[in-house]
Design a protein around this motif. Structure first.
Motif, short mmCIF file in Angstrom:
data_model
loop_
_atom_site.label_atom_id
_atom_site.label_comp_id
_atom_site.label_asym_id
_atom_site.label_seq_id
_atom_site.Cartn_x
_atom_site.Cartn_y
_atom_site.Cartn_z
N THR A 160 28.89 36.41 19.74
CA THR A 160 28.07 35.25 19.40
C THR A 160 28.43 34.10 20.32
O THR A 160 29.61 33.92 20.66
CB THR A 160 28.31 34.83 17.94
OG1 THR A 160 27.96 35.91 17.07
CG2 THR A 160 27.49 33.61 17.57
N THR A 188 23.46 28.07 18.35
CA THR A 188 24.23 29.29 18.15
C THR A 188 23.31 30.49 18.20
O THR A 188 22.22 30.46 17.62
CB THR A 188 24.97 29.25 16.80
OG1 THR A 188 25.70 28.04 16.69
CG2 THR A 188 25.94 30.42 16.66
N ARG A 190 22.98 35.12 19.21
CA ARG A 190 23.58 36.41 19.58
C ARG A 190 23.58 36.56 21.10
O ARG A 190 22.55 36.40 21.75
CB ARG A 190 22.82 37.56 18.94
CG ARG A 190 23.06 37.71 17.45
CD ARG A 190 22.67 39.12 16.99
NE ARG A 190 21.27 39.42 17.25
CZ ARG A 190 20.30 39.28 16.35
NH1 ARG A 190 20.57 38.85 15.14
NH2 ARG A 190 19.06 39.59 16.66
N SER A 192 23.88 39.26 22.82
CA SER A 192 23.26 40.48 23.31
C SER A 192 21.79 40.30 23.66
O SER A 192 21.19 41.15 24.32
CB SER A 192 23.40 41.60 22.26
OG SER A 192 22.81 41.19 21.03
N THR A 216 31.24 39.94 13.81
CA THR A 216 30.89 38.68 13.17
C THR A 216 30.29 39.00 11.82
O THR A 216 29.67 40.04 11.62
CB THR A 216 29.88 37.88 14.00
OG1 THR A 216 28.72 38.69 14.22
CG2 THR A 216 30.48 37.49 15.34
N GLY A 219 24.54 37.41 11.03
CA GLY A 219 24.02 37.29 12.37
C GLY A 219 23.20 36.04 12.49
O GLY A 219 22.75 35.47 11.52
N GLU A 221 19.81 34.67 13.97
CA GLU A 221 18.53 35.14 14.48
C GLU A 221 18.01 34.20 15.55
O GLU A 221 18.21 33.00 15.50
CB GLU A 221 17.49 35.21 13.33
CG GLU A 221 17.90 36.16 12.23
CD GLU A 221 17.98 37.60 12.70
OE1 GLU A 221 17.28 37.94 13.63
OE2 GLU A 221 18.74 38.37 12.10
N SER A 222 17.35 34.78 16.54
CA SER A 222 16.75 33.95 17.57
C SER A 222 15.48 33.31 17.07
O SER A 222 14.93 33.69 16.05
CB SER A 222 16.45 34.82 18.80
OG SER A 222 15.50 35.82 18.47
#
Length: 222
Positions: A160, A188, A190, A192, A216, A219, A221-222
């Motif tokens: 993250t 903030t 992810r 990946s 983590t 998660g 989310e975008s």
């Protein structure tokens, strides 16, 4: 400032200092540490030095020297003192390893400049802390940008990432969305998912980014 690769950063780190609660240098010999523990246990039990000496079979002078860290005590003497105090030998030593805090102090402007993929003129990464162990837990960077013509690649990495904007204004892409980041904004996401600066709006730009590796909880989310 000399540039280093990320591999260099693993080999070269700041000095690790022992520090007490006031942030000042602290070091205690095992003799002084044991003396402090013996004295605390004796006074907590309301015993005098003479009483502890009598119960342990040691002289008053020896007990006094032990409490003041003035003598390297034999194991046999420490066993006698532990028995007289009604405590185990392990309890005498249990906090010795943890008495000195281990901390990294990177002075202002002294963060190691790291060359990463996509870094060019007008774009610098200063690594602010260095993992000393075999597993990298996190990486904090101070990132500076002052060339509006720079073209940025996208980045992908485990874990993250957290960004805190200090200065300037930019659009930052994460996945298929762009976000306007200004001073005081926190972001903030992810690591990946492909991400990176998309458009520099107000220069110079400075922000802190922290990449946290490993598992983590939950998660972002975008």
């Amino acid at each position: 400032m000399t540039k280093h690769t990320e591999a260099d950063a693993k080999r070269e780190g700041p000095t690790l200092d022992a520090a007490d609660s006031d942030g000042q240098s602290a070091s205690m010999s095992i003799e002084h540490f044991l003396g402090k523990v013996v004295r605390e246990n004796r006074t907590n039990q309301g015993l005098t030095i003479a009483e502890l000496a009598e119960q342990s079979g040691l002289s008053r002078g020896m007990v006094s020297k032990i409490e003041n860290g003035q003598v390297s005590t034999s194991l046999e003497s420490m066993v006698s003192i532990a028995r007289a105090l009604g405590i185990s030998m392990s309890s005498l030593f249990k906090n010795f390893e943890g008495q000195e805090g281990r901390a990294q102090h990177v002075k202002a402007g002294k963060g190691m400049e790291v060359v990463r993929r996509g870094t060019t003129k007008g774009h610098t990464y200063h690594l602010l802390a260095y993992d000393q162990g075999p597993v990298k837990l996190f990486e904090p960077f101070l990132i500076s940008m002052d060339d509006e013509a720079e073209i940025f690649p996208t980045f992908e990495h485990p874990g993250t990432e957290f960004i805190y904007m200090l200065q300037g204004k930019m659009e930052y892409r994460h996945g298929n969305r762009s976000y306007l980041l200004q001073p005081g904004d926190a972001f903030t996401f992810r690591g990946s998912v492909p991400h990176g600066p998309e458009r520099l709006i107000k220069l110079p730009i400075r922000f802190i980014t922290i990449i946290m590796y490993g598992q983590t909880q939950g998660g972002v989310e975008s």
